[in-house]
Design an enzyme around this catalytic site. Structure first.
Site: not given
Ligand SMILES: NC(=O)c1ccc[n+]([C@@H]2O[C@H](COP(=O)([O-])OP(=O)(O)OC[C@H]3O[C@@H](n4cnc5c(N)ncnc54)[C@H](OP(=O)(O)O)[C@@H]3O)[C@@H](O)[C@H]2O)c1
Length: 271
Positions: A143, A156
């Protein structure tokens, strides 16, 4: 030989929603067989059925809670045992909002197990499998918060600084082996991560928040260009190069036999 035999399988963690689900779709469209991991098995199965139907690829679903050491170990074993895995996308992650002083020790520990420990262990398992083969790709979803401590997401952001550093360090160590690494540094992206961590995505500045499809398409374009660091919204990559150049200026002076003169504690060098 089918397309998926040629490309190998892609293991995507956190594929049940958001960025991971779009990676799964795009990688299936490219012809990768898929291994999808997350906690919500029903959601993974729904996505798997859709991707099999739309793209004709093989999709395996693995229920894994990546805060649990046993589930991380099972994925490590899978990576070690399956020579067809050619791409690992460490995407699963969560955010922890609020002031550092308000974060509970339990939440801090849980976030580090998910965002740091599981990413380090799965990157390690993938590198151990890929280096002897002289090929393979590891994509770690970091991120921009990891380079912006001013954004007020202390733990985070620190976990994401770890992910970027780890990716850079492993790329440095494995240079010339044929193994490719990429850290993707998204800015704010419209996914469930906001609701899951207690914020409304509608409250974000729309001019500074990206749609998830564009984010993943840019990240994959960055991978295809061979980028080690991909910041999808950054217009000029020279700005990142300048940041690295400023860091490189420090390197000759960050480990020496004596403190700098300005501290006034330097031992007198005998004439
Ligand atoms: N969205 C943003 O603004 C943003 C910005 C920068 C970086 N990111 C990064 O992008 C990545 C994906 O996030 P996203 O934005 O797509 O959010 P999201 O829609 O909440 O997806 C998160 C994913 O991680 C899984 N997950 C969460 N806790 C878990 C656990 N304990 N064990 C296994 N899987 C787990 C969730 O699936 P389950 O709940 O089914 O386990 C889901 O598939 C993350 O690393 C996040 O830090 C996001």
């Amino acid at each position: 030989m089918t397309q998926s035999n040629v490309l190998g399988s892609a293991l995507v963690t956190g594929a049940s929603s958001g960025i991971g689900a779009v990676y799964a779709d795009r990688l299936a469209a490219r012809g990768h067989a898929l291994i999808l991991a997350a906690r919500d098995e029903a959601r993974l199965n729904t996505l798997a059925a859709k991707l099999r139907a739309e793209h004709g690829v093989t999709v395996e679903v693995i229920r894994a809670d990546l805060t649990a050491a046993a589930d991380v170990a099972a994925l490590e074993a899978k990576i070690a045992a399956d020579p067809n895995i050619s791409l690992v996308v460490n995407n699963a992650g969560a955010a922890l909002m609020g002031a550092f002083l308000d974060n509970s020790p339990e939440k801090i520990d849980e976030l580090i197990r998910l965002n740091v420990t599981s990413v380090a262990r799965l990157t390690h398992a993938a590198a151990k499998a890929f280096v002897p083969r002289g090929r393979g790709t590891i994509v770690n979803i970091s991120s921009v918060v990891g380079i912006a401590h001013e954004y007020g997401a202390s733990v985070y952001g620190a976990t994401k600084a770890f992910v970027t550093y780890l990716t850079q360090a492993v790329a440095h160590e494995t240079a010339g082996t044929g193994v490719k690494l990429q850290a993707v540094l998204p800015g704010a992206t419209r996914t469930e991560i906001w609701e899951r961590s207690g914020r409304k995505v509608e409250d974000l500045d729309p001019d500074r928040t990206m749609d998830v499809d564009e984010l993943v398409d840019a990240a994959l374009a960055g991978l295809d260009k061979g980028e080690l660091i991909t910041i999808p919204s950054l217009p000029d990559p020279a700005d990142w190069a300048g940041y690295q150049a400023a860091r490189a200026v420090l390197l000759p002076n960050i480990s020496k036999a004596h403190p700098a003169e300005r501290y006034g504690v330097r031992k007198l060098v005998e004439a």
